[in-house]
Design a protein around this motif. Structure first.
Motif, PDB file in Angstrom:
ATOM      1  N   MET A   1       6.235 -10.627  -2.042  1.00 50.26           N
ATOM      2  CA  MET A   1       6.507 -12.031  -2.327  1.00 50.26           C
ATOM      3  C   MET A   1       6.789 -12.835  -1.066  1.00 50.26           C
ATOM      4  O   MET A   1       6.827 -14.049  -1.106  1.00 50.26           O
ATOM      5  N   GLY A   2       6.996 -12.160   0.036  1.00 48.05           N
ATOM      6  CA  GLY A   2       7.204 -12.842   1.311  1.00 48.05           C
ATOM      7  C   GLY A   2       5.936 -12.779   2.134  1.00 48.05           C
ATOM      8  O   GLY A   2       4.835 -12.669   1.603  1.00 48.05           O
ATOM      9  N   HIS A   3       6.090 -12.816   3.431  1.00 52.49           N
ATOM     10  CA  HIS A   3       4.925 -12.812   4.310  1.00 52.49           C
ATOM     11  C   HIS A   3       4.263 -11.452   4.421  1.00 52.49           C
ATOM     12  O   HIS A   3       3.081 -11.356   4.698  1.00 52.49           O
ATOM     13  N   GLY A   4       4.998 -10.382   4.210  1.00 53.53           N
ATOM     14  CA  GLY A   4       4.420  -9.041   4.290  1.00 53.53           C
ATOM     15  C   GLY A   4       3.941  -8.701   5.695  1.00 53.53           C
ATOM     16  O   GLY A   4       4.132  -9.457   6.642  1.00 53.53           O
ATOM     17  N   VAL A   5       3.316  -7.543   5.806  1.00 53.07           N
ATOM     18  CA  VAL A   5       2.778  -7.059   7.078  1.00 53.07           C
ATOM     19  C   VAL A   5       1.365  -6.571   6.815  1.00 53.07           C
ATOM     20  O   VAL A   5       1.143  -5.758   5.921  1.00 53.07           O
ATOM     21  N   GLU A   6       0.411  -7.062   7.587  1.00 51.78           N
ATOM     22  CA  GLU A   6      -0.978  -6.627   7.447  1.00 51.78           C
ATOM     23  C   GLU A   6      -1.341  -5.763   8.641  1.00 51.78           C
ATOM     24  O   GLU A   6      -1.029  -6.092   9.777  1.00 51.78           O
ATOM     25  N   ALA A   7      -1.956  -4.623   8.383  1.00 48.03           N
ATOM     26  CA  ALA A   7      -2.398  -3.731   9.453  1.00 48.03           C
ATOM     27  C   ALA A   7      -3.700  -3.062   9.037  1.00 48.03           C
ATOM     28  O   ALA A   7      -3.762  -2.427   7.984  1.00 48.03           O
ATOM     29  N   ASN A   8      -4.715  -3.250   9.829  1.00 44.68           N
ATOM     30  CA  ASN A   8      -6.019  -2.613   9.586  1.00 44.68           C
ATOM     31  C   ASN A   8      -6.544  -2.844   8.173  1.00 44.68           C
ATOM     32  O   ASN A   8      -7.059  -1.940   7.529  1.00 44.68           O
ATOM     33  N   GLY A   9      -6.366  -4.067   7.673  1.00 45.30           N
ATOM     34  CA  GLY A   9      -6.893  -4.419   6.363  1.00 45.30           C
ATOM     35  C   GLY A   9      -6.020  -4.024   5.183  1.00 45.30           C
ATOM     36  O   GLY A   9      -6.384  -4.272   4.039  1.00 45.30           O
ATOM     37  N   SER A  10      -4.878  -3.408   5.429  1.00 43.98           N
ATOM     38  CA  SER A  10      -3.952  -3.024   4.356  1.00 43.98           C
ATOM     39  C   SER A  10      -2.703  -3.888   4.432  1.00 43.98           C
ATOM     40  O   SER A  10      -2.283  -4.292   5.520  1.00 43.98           O
ATOM     41  N   TRP A  11      -2.080  -4.146   3.271  1.00 38.92           N
ATOM     42  CA  TRP A  11      -0.870  -4.961   3.202  1.00 38.92           C
ATOM     43  C   TRP A  11       0.334  -4.099   2.835  1.00 38.92           C
ATOM     44  O   TRP A  11       0.246  -3.227   1.979  1.00 38.92           O
TER      45      TRP A  11
ATOM     46  N   LYS B   1       5.460   4.234   7.513  1.00 39.91           N
ATOM     47  CA  LYS B   1       5.339   5.412   6.643  1.00 39.91           C
ATOM     48  C   LYS B   1       3.884   5.704   6.284  1.00 39.91           C
ATOM     49  O   LYS B   1       3.514   6.832   6.016  1.00 39.91           O
ATOM     50  N   ALA B   2       3.058   4.658   6.303  1.00 39.65           N
ATOM     51  CA  ALA B   2       1.632   4.815   6.008  1.00 39.65           C
ATOM     52  C   ALA B   2       0.817   5.119   7.263  1.00 39.65           C
ATOM     53  O   ALA B   2      -0.400   5.195   7.199  1.00 39.65           O
ATOM     54  N   GLY B   3       1.514   5.271   8.409  1.00 42.68           N
ATOM     55  CA  GLY B   3       0.823   5.668   9.628  1.00 42.68           C
ATOM     56  C   GLY B   3       0.576   4.578  10.643  1.00 42.68           C
ATOM     57  O   GLY B   3      -0.034   4.829  11.686  1.00 42.68           O
ATOM     58  N   GLU B   4       1.020   3.359  10.386  1.00 42.05           N
ATOM     59  CA  GLU B   4       0.853   2.251  11.339  1.00 42.05           C
ATOM     60  C   GLU B   4       2.026   2.274  12.318  1.00 42.05           C
ATOM     61  O   GLU B   4       3.074   1.722  12.057  1.00 42.05           O
ATOM     62  N   THR B   5       1.845   2.908  13.440  1.00 36.52           N
ATOM     63  CA  THR B   5       2.953   3.191  14.361  1.00 36.52           C
ATOM     64  C   THR B   5       3.396   2.009  15.216  1.00 36.52           C
ATOM     65  O   THR B   5       4.500   2.023  15.752  1.00 36.52           O
ATOM     66  N   ASP B   6       2.594   0.970  15.353  1.00 31.80           N
ATOM     67  CA  ASP B   6       2.941  -0.141  16.245  1.00 31.80           C
ATOM     68  C   ASP B   6       3.651  -1.303  15.553  1.00 31.80           C
ATOM     69  O   ASP B   6       3.987  -2.286  16.197  1.00 31.80           O
ATOM     70  N   ILE B   7       3.894  -1.213  14.270  1.00 33.63           N
ATOM     71  CA  ILE B   7       4.507  -2.310  13.515  1.00 33.63           C
ATOM     72  C   ILE B   7       6.029  -2.211  13.612  1.00 33.63           C
ATOM     73  O   ILE B   7       6.609  -1.147  13.415  1.00 33.63           O
ATOM     74  N   VAL B   8       6.669  -3.353  13.913  1.00 31.52           N
ATOM     75  CA  VAL B   8       8.134  -3.438  13.908  1.00 31.52           C
ATOM     76  C   VAL B   8       8.555  -4.665  13.127  1.00 31.52           C
ATOM     77  O   VAL B   8       7.801  -5.625  12.992  1.00 31.52           O
ATOM     78  N   ASP B   9       9.789  -4.661  12.604  1.00 32.63           N
ATOM     79  CA  ASP B   9      10.297  -5.801  11.846  1.00 32.63           C
ATOM     80  C   ASP B   9      10.565  -7.014  12.726  1.00 32.63           C
ATOM     81  O   ASP B   9      10.459  -8.132  12.305  1.00 32.63           O
ATOM     82  N   ARG B  10      10.974  -6.773  13.977  1.00 31.87           N
ATOM     83  CA  ARG B  10      11.226  -7.880  14.897  1.00 31.87           C
ATOM     84  C   ARG B  10      11.096  -7.351  16.327  1.00 31.87           C
ATOM     85  O   ARG B  10      11.182  -6.144  16.567  1.00 31.87           O
ATOM     86  N   VAL B  11      10.897  -8.245  17.249  1.00 31.00           N
ATOM     87  CA  VAL B  11      10.792  -7.860  18.655  1.00 31.00           C
ATOM     88  C   VAL B  11      12.079  -7.186  19.092  1.00 31.00           C
ATOM     89  O   VAL B  11      13.166  -7.665  18.784  1.00 31.00           O
TER      90      VAL B  11
ATOM     91  N   GLU C   1       0.814  -1.220   0.000  1.00 28.39           N
ATOM     92  CA  GLU C   1       0.000   0.000   0.000  1.00 28.39           C
ATOM     93  C   GLU C   1       0.849   1.272   0.000  1.00 28.39           C
ATOM     94  O   GLU C   1       0.374   2.331  -0.380  1.00 28.39           O
ATOM     95  N   HIS C   2       2.124   1.166   0.417  1.00 24.55           N
ATOM     96  CA  HIS C   2       2.972   2.358   0.475  1.00 24.55           C
ATOM     97  C   HIS C   2       3.863   2.506  -0.759  1.00 24.55           C
ATOM     98  O   HIS C   2       3.831   3.533  -1.422  1.00 24.55           O
TER      99      HIS C   2
END
Length: 82
Positions: A48-58, A67-77, A41-42
């Motif tokens: 092609m990998g697992h991607g990240v889904e947040a609020n219905g957007s991939w 960058k699209a405003g999803e502030t709680d997403i991180v690549d790893r713990v 979406e950004h």
């Protein structure tokens, strides 16, 4: 022989992908990805990998999700937000 639904190549080694009740025929992984992989979406790259889904957007990665405003997403713990 069967024709690829993306490029139209009539090829003796096509393969089928069964997804969400539909059957798709392709002659290469490249064509399968072109047809079936979601788009970030950004940045608009194919995911092609697992991607990240947040609020219905991939998104392709946590960076694009942030960058699209999803502030709680991180690549790893334990990863820092940048």
């Amino acid at each position: 022989m069967a024709a690829c639904e993306v490029c139209g190549n009539d090829y003796d080694m096509t393969f089928e992908i069964h997804a969400q009740g539909a059957v798709h025929t392709f002659d290469s992984f490249e064509c399968a990805i072109t047809k079936m992989a979601p788009v970030c979406e950004h940045c608009s790259c194919r995911i092609m990998g697992h991607g990240v889904e947040a609020n219905g957007s991939w998104y392709c990665c946590a960076h694009c999700a942030r960058k699209a405003g999803e502030t709680d997403i991180v690549d790893r713990v334990g990863a820092a937000h940048t």
